[in-house]
Write an enzyme that holds these catalytic residues in place. Structure first.
Site, PDB file in Angstrom:
ATOM      1  N   ASP A 188      -2.777  -1.833  -5.347  1.00  8.81           N
ATOM      2  CA  ASP A 188      -3.167  -0.628  -4.678  1.00  8.81           C
ATOM      3  C   ASP A 188      -3.668   0.520  -5.842  1.00  8.81           C
ATOM      4  OD1 ASP A 188      -3.286   1.688  -3.176  1.00  8.81           O
ATOM      5  OD2 ASP A 188      -1.275   1.737  -2.473  1.00  8.81           O
TER       6      ASP A 188
ATOM      7  N   SER B 137      -3.797   3.606  -5.661  1.00  8.01           N
ATOM      8  CA  SER B 137      -3.168   4.735  -5.647  1.00  8.01           C
ATOM      9  C   SER B 137      -1.999   4.530  -6.781  1.00  8.01           C
ATOM     10  CB  SER B 137      -2.490   5.255  -4.344  1.00  8.01           C
ATOM     11  OG  SER B 137      -1.472   4.363  -4.021  1.00  8.01           O
TER      12      SER B 137
ATOM     13  N   ARG C  58       0.758  -1.167   0.051  1.00  5.82           N
ATOM     14  CA  ARG C  58       0.157   0.075  -0.159  1.00  5.82           C
ATOM     15  C   ARG C  58       0.804   1.550  -0.030  1.00  5.82           C
ATOM     16  NH1 ARG C  58      -2.826  -2.628  -2.304  1.00  5.82           N
ATOM     17  NH2 ARG C  58      -4.614  -3.840  -1.391  1.00  5.82           N
ATOM     18  N   CYS C  59       0.444   2.375  -0.420  1.00  2.71           N
ATOM     19  CA  CYS C  59       1.046   3.703  -0.798  1.00  2.71           C
ATOM     20  C   CYS C  59       1.838   4.017   0.717  1.00  2.71           C
ATOM     21  CB  CYS C  59      -0.097   4.664  -1.019  1.00  2.71           C
ATOM     22  SG  CYS C  59       0.629   6.427  -1.627  1.00  2.71           S
ATOM     23  N   PRO C  60       3.050   4.194   0.498  1.00  4.95           N
ATOM     24  CA  PRO C  60       4.042   4.504  -0.741  1.00  4.95           C
ATOM     25  C   PRO C  60       4.736   3.493  -0.907  1.00  4.95           C
ATOM     26  CG  PRO C  60       4.793   5.405   1.414  1.00  4.95           C
ATOM     27  CD  PRO C  60       3.521   4.585   1.748  1.00  4.95           C
TER      28      PRO C  60
END
Length: 98
Positions: free
Chosen positions: A62, A64, A35-37
Site C-alpha cells: 500500500d 500510504s 489497505r489503509c488503515p
C-alpha cells in the site's frame, strides 16, 4: 571507477544491508494486500506484543505505508531502522522504543 559503476555498487550494498536487517527481525509482518488503515493497525498490534529493543519487519504494497509507518514510529516513540520504498513490495524494519 566510473560514477555510474560507483552508484550501482552503492545501490547493491544498500539493498543487501536492508535485506540483512529485514531477515534478522524478531517478528515478520506480511501486510501485502492490506489497505489503509489496516497496515498501520497491524503494525501497532504487533509492536505492542514486542519487548523493548525487539524488531518488526513489515512487507507491504500500500503506497500510504511510505507515509504512515514512519509517522507511526515517530508518534509512538519507536525507531525506523530501515525502509525500502523504491520498489514493490515495500519493506520496513522497526525497533520497539528508541
Amino acid at each position: 571507477m566510473s560514477k555510474l559503476r560507483l552508484l550501482i555498487r552503492i545501490a547493491k550494498t544498500m539493498a543487501s544491508d536492508i535485506e540483512h536487517v529485514f531477515n534478522q527481525a524478531t517478528v515478520h509482518l506480511d501486510a501485502l494486500g492490506l489497505r489503509c488503515p489496516e497496515p498501520v493497525m497491524m503494525v501497532r498490534m504487533h509492536i505492542r506484543k514486542l519487548n523493548e529493543g525487539e524488531t518488526l519487519s513489515v512487507t507491504a504494497d500500500d503506497p500510504s505505508t511510505a507515509r504512515d509507518i514512519p509517522s507511526f514510529c515517530r508518534f509512538m516513540g519507536n525507531t525506523m531502522l530501515a525502509s525500502q520504498t523504491d520498489t514493490l513490495p515495500y519493506q520496513y524494519v522497526i525497533r520497539k522504543g528508541v
